[in-house]
Scaffold this motif. Structure first.
Motif, short mmCIF file in Angstrom:
data_model
loop_
_atom_site.label_atom_id
_atom_site.label_comp_id
_atom_site.label_asym_id
_atom_site.label_seq_id
_atom_site.Cartn_x
_atom_site.Cartn_y
_atom_site.Cartn_z
N VAL A 160 0.84 -1.20 0.00
CA VAL A 160 0.00 0.00 0.00
C VAL A 160 0.88 1.25 0.00
N ALA A 190 -12.05 -1.54 2.13
CA ALA A 190 -12.37 -0.19 2.58
C ALA A 190 -11.13 0.48 3.18
N ASP A 191 -10.34 -0.28 3.94
CA ASP A 191 -9.11 0.29 4.52
C ASP A 191 -8.19 0.82 3.42
N GLY A 194 -9.65 -10.04 11.04
CA GLY A 194 -8.90 -8.88 11.48
C GLY A 194 -7.40 -9.00 11.26
N ASP A 219 -9.56 3.83 1.69
CA ASP A 219 -9.43 4.99 2.59
C ASP A 219 -8.05 5.62 2.45
N ILE A 220 -7.04 4.78 2.43
CA ILE A 220 -5.67 5.29 2.45
C ILE A 220 -5.25 5.82 1.08
N LEU A 221 -5.52 5.07 0.04
CA LEU A 221 -5.05 5.49 -1.28
C LEU A 221 -5.98 6.50 -1.96
N MET A 231 -6.05 -8.96 8.03
CA MET A 231 -5.67 -8.37 6.74
C MET A 231 -6.45 -7.09 6.51
N LEU A 232 -5.79 -6.09 5.92
CA LEU A 232 -6.46 -4.84 5.56
C LEU A 232 -7.66 -5.13 4.67
#
Ligand SMILES: Nc1ncnc2c1ncn2[C@@H]1O[C@H](COP(=O)(O)OP(=O)(O)OP(=O)(O)O)[C@@H](O)[C@H]1O
Ligand SMILES: [Mg+2]
Lengths: 270, 83
Positions: free
Chosen positions: A149, A196-197, A190, A200-202, A192-193
């Motif tokens: 990521v 949505a995670d 819980g 959110d970041i990219l 692995m990303l």
């Protein structure tokens, strides 16, 4: 005028070549004349994934150095109409690709092709920058994992500052997130990303989610792009991604842990 | 907050939550640096050289920072002069 798509990631081994082969094949299946170019000079692998390794005579560097014509180097896919492969050189180093040389080849391809897919090498240095420089569209291939990521974010920075479009002040390269090797079970636990995670970041639009799948290894063993495995989850997920690339709106699949059927539960199958 | 969430919130974050938190911090930091113009390090050096012509200062007693918001950018130069 062809549309130039780069499949890029920063981090190595996330699925760029698998994706280039699948998306290239998918576009050709939809009737678009498509060429997939291996930019990984010195580490050619696209030929193997697409099952044409024994038909390579000339390569991308030969064409740039004018040791062969484009027509001599292009390999016509045996299974899929409208599909061509331009292999990388196995023996030369990355400096063999010059910007002027690459531009000349892309310009010539642009005259007859609808789509040009550039399979980028790993890294954020010269080789990767060469692969993305002329792109109109970027498929940022990412695994749900911290270093992938972060590297994808760095590649986005390069697309926004060092691509031809950025340098000329044209409209920016169209960015798409392709999340690959996704494992819904581990996300649920819980470990692995989640999609949505990473979104959110990219903060770029999601083109598709390709599940971690046994079909991918099977496909590369056979030299058949996984999108042709229409029974497999990964094949279907790549097909969805191609449809979205072509403008269709489809819901994302394979994000949830598959529910066990009644018999599977009783028999304790996987 | 439901009854069950109450217990859950006391639990330590899952490893995915930890990953997301760490990523958000590092990505924000790296994006901030990315928008700095290329000339900033050279300009910083030249500012230091000019000041040095008049006052003797340590290289590390100077900080140059560029902050941007929607309508303007602020170049902040901090110099700690010797007593
Ligand atoms: N969805 C998937 N499920 C399972 N395995 C996968 C998946 N996608 C890719 N792989 C496997 O991951 C490995 C790396 O894939 P691939 O060669 O496509 O990555 P790459 O990004 O092109 O690597 P490189 O950076 O070295 O060029 C391969 O062994 C491939 O089979
Ligand atoms: Mg590859």
């Amino acid at each position: 005028m062809a549309k130039i798509i780069v499949v890029t990631s920063g981090k190595g081994g996330v699925g760029k070549t698998t994706t280039s082969a699948a998306i290239g094949t998918g576009l050709a299946l939809n009737g678009f004349k498509t060429v997939v170019i291996d930019f990984d000079v010195g580490l050619r692998n696209l030929d193997l994934i697409m099952g044409c390794e024994r038909r390579v005579v000339y390569d991308f560097v030969n064409v740039i150095k004018e040791e062969a014509t484009l027509n001599q180097a292009l390999i016509k896919d045996k299974r899929t109409d409208n599909l061509f492969i331009l292999p990388a050189s196995q023996t030369r180093d990355k400096d063999a690709l010059t910007q002027e040389g690459v531009e000349k080849v892309l310009d010539e391809l642009s005259e007859t092709f609808d789509y040009i897919i550039c399979d980028s090498p790993a890294g954020i240095e010269k080789g990767a920058q060469m692969a993305l420089y002329f792109a109109d569209v970027a498929i940022v291939t990412t695994n749900p994992e911290v270093s992938s990521v972060r590297d994808s974010d760095r590649i986005l920075g390069i697309l926004q500052s060092k691509s031809r479009r950025a340098e000329n002040g044209d409209s920016p390269v169209e960015e798409h997130l392709l999340l690959t090797r996704y494992n819904p079970t581990r996300v649920e636990d819980g470990e692995m990303l989640s999609v949505a995670d990473v979104e959110d970041i990219l903060a770029i639009p999601l083109l598709g989610v390709i599940p971690e799948s046994e079909a991918v290894l099977k496909a590369s063993n056979a030299g058949v792009p996984v999108i042709l495995d229409t029974e497999a989850d990964a094949g279907q997920a790549y097909d969805d991604a191609v449809q979205r690339l072509l403008g269709k709106e489809l819901e994302h699949r394979f994000l949830q842990v598959p529910k066990k059927g009644f018999f599977q539960r009783i028999l304790g199958g996987r | 907050m439901s009854f069950f969430d109450y217990f859950r919130s006391n639990k330590k974050p899952t490893s995915a939550e930890l990953a997301k938190e760490r990523l958000q911090i590092i990505v924000a930091h790296e994006r901030g640096k990315r928008t700095n113009p290329d000339y900033l390090p050279k300009m910083q050096q030249e500012i230091i050289d000019v000041i040095k012509k008049y006052v003797s200062i340590d290289q590390d007693k100077v900080s140059v920072q560029l902050d941007s918001n929607e309508d303007c950018s602020v170049l902040e130069v901090n110099v700690t002069l010797p007593d």
